[in-house]
Scaffold this motif. Sequence first.
Motif, PDB file in Angstrom:
ATOM      1  N   LEU A  58       0.962  -1.233  -0.136  1.00 53.25           N
ATOM      2  CA  LEU A  58       0.000  -0.089  -0.032  1.00 53.25           C
ATOM      3  C   LEU A  58       0.968   1.435  -0.212  1.00 53.25           C
ATOM      4  O   LEU A  58       1.853   1.203   0.772  1.00 53.25           O
ATOM      5  N   ARG A  59       0.589   2.076  -0.835  1.00 48.66           N
ATOM      6  CA  ARG A  59       1.217   3.565  -0.796  1.00 48.66           C
ATOM      7  C   ARG A  59       0.779   4.496   0.526  1.00 48.66           C
ATOM      8  O   ARG A  59      -0.473   4.532   0.329  1.00 48.66           O
ATOM      9  N   PRO A  60       1.426   4.970   1.363  1.00 48.48           N
ATOM     10  CA  PRO A  60       0.955   5.870   2.553  1.00 48.48           C
ATOM     11  C   PRO A  60       0.553   7.060   1.801  1.00 48.48           C
ATOM     12  O   PRO A  60       1.091   7.482   0.667  1.00 48.48           O
ATOM     13  N   ASP A  61      -0.432   7.849   2.447  1.00 54.20           N
ATOM     14  CA  ASP A  61      -0.715   9.144   2.073  1.00 54.20           C
ATOM     15  C   ASP A  61       0.424  10.208   2.425  1.00 54.20           C
ATOM     16  O   ASP A  61       0.580  11.132   1.943  1.00 54.20           O
ATOM     17  N   ALA A  62       0.952  10.018   3.645  1.00 50.42           N
ATOM     18  CA  ALA A  62       1.952  10.685   4.148  1.00 50.42           C
ATOM     19  C   ALA A  62       2.880  10.106   5.116  1.00 50.42           C
ATOM     20  O   ALA A  62       2.596   8.903   5.199  1.00 50.42           O
ATOM     21  N   GLY A  63       4.115  10.554   5.116  1.00 48.52           N
ATOM     22  CA  GLY A  63       4.973   9.851   5.986  1.00 48.52           C
ATOM     23  C   GLY A  63       6.017   9.058   5.550  1.00 48.52           C
ATOM     24  O   GLY A  63       6.318   8.889   4.219  1.00 48.52           O
ATOM     25  N   SER A  64       6.984   8.597   6.148  1.00 50.85           N
ATOM     26  CA  SER A  64       8.250   7.927   5.513  1.00 50.85           C
ATOM     27  C   SER A  64       8.372   6.481   6.316  1.00 50.85           C
ATOM     28  O   SER A  64       7.885   6.287   7.342  1.00 50.85           O
ATOM     29  N   VAL A  65       8.763   5.512   5.280  1.00 46.99           N
ATOM     30  CA  VAL A  65       9.129   4.181   5.809  1.00 46.99           C
ATOM     31  C   VAL A  65      10.717   3.911   5.519  1.00 46.99           C
ATOM     32  O   VAL A  65      11.032   3.983   4.394  1.00 46.99           O
ATOM     33  N   SER A  66      11.411   3.728   6.366  1.00 50.39           N
ATOM     34  CA  SER A  66      12.682   3.303   6.297  1.00 50.39           C
ATOM     35  C   SER A  66      12.915   1.772   6.875  1.00 50.39           C
ATOM     36  O   SER A  66      12.799   1.499   8.180  1.00 50.39           O
ATOM     37  N   VAL A  67      13.398   0.915   5.931  1.00 47.31           N
ATOM     38  CA  VAL A  67      13.709  -0.690   6.225  1.00 47.31           C
ATOM     39  C   VAL A  67      15.068  -0.723   6.042  1.00 47.31           C
ATOM     40  O   VAL A  67      15.721  -0.534   5.033  1.00 47.31           O
ATOM     41  N   LEU A  68      15.724  -1.078   7.301  1.00 50.18           N
ATOM     42  CA  LEU A  68      17.385  -1.062   7.425  1.00 50.18           C
ATOM     43  C   LEU A  68      17.794   0.086   6.940  1.00 50.18           C
ATOM     44  O   LEU A  68      18.830  -0.390   6.168  1.00 50.18           O
ATOM     45  N   GLY A  69      17.643   1.294   7.212  1.00 50.92           N
ATOM     46  CA  GLY A  69      18.224   2.257   6.563  1.00 50.92           C
ATOM     47  C   GLY A  69      17.779   2.570   4.984  1.00 50.92           C
ATOM     48  O   GLY A  69      18.376   3.689   4.532  1.00 50.92           O
ATOM     49  N   ILE A  70      17.137   1.816   4.645  1.00 53.16           N
ATOM     50  CA  ILE A  70      16.883   2.129   3.106  1.00 53.16           C
ATOM     51  C   ILE A  70      15.378   2.944   3.072  1.00 53.16           C
ATOM     52  O   ILE A  70      14.242   2.507   3.753  1.00 53.16           O
ATOM     53  N   ASP A  71      15.208   4.006   2.149  1.00 54.77           N
ATOM     54  CA  ASP A  71      14.073   4.725   2.090  1.00 54.77           C
ATOM     55  C   ASP A  71      12.938   3.742   1.229  1.00 54.77           C
ATOM     56  O   ASP A  71      13.128   3.697   0.037  1.00 54.77           O
ATOM     57  N   ALA A  72      12.248   3.141   1.950  1.00 58.24           N
ATOM     58  CA  ALA A  72      11.225   2.075   1.193  1.00 58.24           C
ATOM     59  C   ALA A  72      10.357   2.926   0.197  1.00 58.24           C
ATOM     60  O   ALA A  72       9.961   1.931  -0.740  1.00 58.24           O
ATOM     61  N   LEU A  73      10.069   4.135   0.283  1.00 53.97           N
ATOM     62  CA  LEU A  73       9.125   4.742  -0.695  1.00 53.97           C
ATOM     63  C   LEU A  73      10.039   5.129  -1.841  1.00 53.97           C
ATOM     64  O   LEU A  73       9.428   5.274  -3.036  1.00 53.97           O
ATOM     65  N   ALA A  74      11.383   5.659  -1.509  1.00 47.38           N
ATOM     66  CA  ALA A  74      12.072   6.043  -2.581  1.00 47.38           C
ATOM     67  C   ALA A  74      12.650   4.816  -3.235  1.00 47.38           C
ATOM     68  O   ALA A  74      12.887   4.858  -4.785  1.00 47.38           O
ATOM     69  N   ASP A  75      12.934   3.906  -2.682  1.00 44.01           N
ATOM     70  CA  ASP A  75      13.691   2.595  -3.311  1.00 44.01           C
ATOM     71  C   ASP A  75      12.973   1.344  -2.873  1.00 44.01           C
ATOM     72  O   ASP A  75      13.663   0.338  -2.009  1.00 44.01           O
ATOM     73  N   ALA A  78      14.612  -2.193  -3.355  1.00 49.85           N
ATOM     74  CA  ALA A  78      15.941  -2.413  -2.446  1.00 49.85           C
ATOM     75  C   ALA A  78      15.381  -2.813  -1.179  1.00 49.85           C
ATOM     76  O   ALA A  78      16.072  -3.713  -0.395  1.00 49.85           O
ATOM     77  N   ALA A  79      14.408  -2.288  -0.574  1.00 50.15           N
ATOM     78  CA  ALA A  79      13.522  -2.569   0.702  1.00 50.15           C
ATOM     79  C   ALA A  79      13.147  -3.928   0.520  1.00 50.15           C
ATOM     80  O   ALA A  79      12.987  -4.596   1.432  1.00 50.15           O
ATOM     81  N   LYS A  80      12.678  -4.151  -0.649  1.00 55.00           N
ATOM     82  CA  LYS A  80      11.891  -5.550  -0.792  1.00 55.00           C
ATOM     83  C   LYS A  80      12.783  -6.518  -0.701  1.00 55.00           C
ATOM     84  O   LYS A  80      12.485  -7.882  -0.026  1.00 55.00           O
TER      85      LYS A  80
END
Lengths: 252, 507
Positions: A58-75, A78-80
């Motif tokens: 799901l794509r968030p409406d706002a906010g950030s998600v960082s998985v092990l230092g990887i910006d999961a929304l930008a990349d 890599a996060a997957k």
Amino acid sequence: MSQPQVYSALELRGLTKRFDRPAVDGLDLTVRAGEFYALLGANGAGKTTTLRMVAGLLRPDAGSVSVLGIDALADPVAAKQVTAWVSDEPMIYDKLTPLEYLEFVAGLWGCDAAIAERSARELLASLGLAPHLHERCEGFSKGMRQKVALAGALVHDPRLIILDEPLTGLDAVSARHVKGLLQARVRAGCTVIMTTHILEVAERMADRIGVISAGRLIAEGTLAELQQQNGQGDTSLEDMFVALVESAPVAA
Amino acid sequence: MTRAATVTWFAGHEIRLAWRELLGMLTAGRRWRTRSASIMLVAFVIFLHLPAYAVVGRFADVQMPLDQSTLIVITASIFLAWALILSQAIESVTRVFYARADLDLIMSSPVALTNVFSVRIAAIALTVTLMAMLLATPFIDVLVIGGGARWFATYAVVIAIGLSSAAVAIAITVGLFQLCGPAKTRAIAQIISAVTGAGFVIALQVAAILSYGTLSRFAVLTSDAAAAFAPEAGSMMWWPARAMLGDVAALLLLLGGSLMLLGAAMAAFSPRFSGYVASVSPRIETYKSATSRPFRLGSRQNALRRKELQLLWRDPWLMSQTLMQLLYLLPPALMLWRSYGEGAGAFIVLAPVIVMAAGQLAGGLAWLTISGEDAADLVATAPLPSASVTRAKIEVVLILIATVFAPLILVLAFVSVELAAVTALATVVAAASATSIQLWFRVQARRSQFRRRQTSSRIATFAEAFSSIGWAATAALALVVPVVAAITALITAGIMVLTWKISPARQ
């Protein structure tokens, strides 16, 4: 020599998702690398929506998600690569055997064939599926399907495992196998985030517990910390959970 | 509750379920669509009067006594309708056997199962008959308007067709249960259903090609050979045709015979129905891989492609549903083989058939690979861009289309390079158009919902059909009147643009 930077396994900042009403409402959450984190909440509290956003479903409406230092929304790719997701409804292919399913998953994650095959066989054996390696999944019970899905999540050796009600439909023996597998992964340095309605599981297995209500985190800590926050050292998690959820403000 | 009350109550329950299922099919489960779906259905039935006029308009003035040729054509048409309805009836019966949702409840309740299953068999017959009447209405209307009220008797013939086909469908399915067992019956019944629907037309076409070198099935029906083989005027084979034309005695015999057939099916199979249903119990299937081979991974896209091909190959029901279109390729392929060496002119008719089949097959395959993803979460959480996933799935569709159609086009190339080139180009465009439509209107669904794919988006269904028809017409016209082909190509491209503009993908 520079020290390698230590990341949190998961960092959510201001995570927001709205359907008809806010499902997740500016959620801030940090899960440390190598911990077993249980995310609890009543039905409709926003647990699954949160985890689906982390998994990239799901794509968030706002906010950030960082998985092990990887910006999961930008990349997201890599996060997957370092994440595994298991939902409460096992989604597998009826016409594939467990071994073929794991071969497909390993192919999707770009694993080495020999290592993936060895890992697949070990996982399926440890989950009691060794006699069914070459049978198609179409005749499997829900518990067996859940175990195949779980093996699929682990075969590519993820560093962050996200599980949404993974013990649903499992018998006591299978549930113990799964819990053992997850604990072994945590001991090996992997991070596990799990939602569950079986509070005893959270109580026994989780390093830390987060309670979510109306899309917001309303309590967090170790079991002892939660007991301390509630003022009674011997309160059970179930009593605390009920008290927290009932006293939490209702979503607008 | 008395026995009669139980039966009445259960009949009401069955009618309510059938009605809601019909509404669900029409509205794709969205209540707010009920009104617009009803209007569309009525509009569609009204529209059907045009092709109905083209097909049966010339028969409106037909009166008894009939010449043998007309008698054969009418009887064959009735038999074709019966085969089509039988095909649907087999589908309905299979669904009753395998849909366990309420059967577990019914079988665990303290009601007499024989009564309950008699009602269920009657419900199947009623549903099938109503569907037959709905489809027949435009044709009967045309006959009534053109030839008078005597043609209303055709409705009674349609009822007889519905009742008898339901009875035969039950007998076939039960026979399959006993012959093949519950594990295989579903797939085999679906294949029989598909082949029954198309088989009669194809058989006539094959006979026409072998005898007269034409695709027209009427060539066989109106031939001297058919007249020579036909029975005498008093034969019961002509009852349906005579009943249609208002022969009351034939009509009563036909209706009575159909009712007796259905009654016999109820009496014979209702007491054993619960046993057949129970044998479809969920259990571990023992389909096993022959050998254990080492993992072959390759690229991530390769894993996706292999999975799609594996799933298609292992699902005979889906294969039968998707590859149905290929049955219609048999007659043209046969014609190609038989008339090879007679020049390109005779083969122009093959181009639109091939293009149409390619478009329809691509649409079905594209739905299966793009929308019918059983492990959607797994694929969505895999570390590869969604564009790569989509590309791999489209490649599977194109590989299969190429595998099926390339040999035919290759043979065409030996007849005429121009014909082969036009057919190949139109085939690619038709397949790409159908695939694009499925991509624009993608919905997440289980593969087992394939039968209902047409109800999820009616716009996609119509757009897919119109684009296939449009490209097929363009291919045929390009070989005969290229200027007109340019116009049909523009119209079809316009349909594609319009479809894209209103698709969810753009919004």
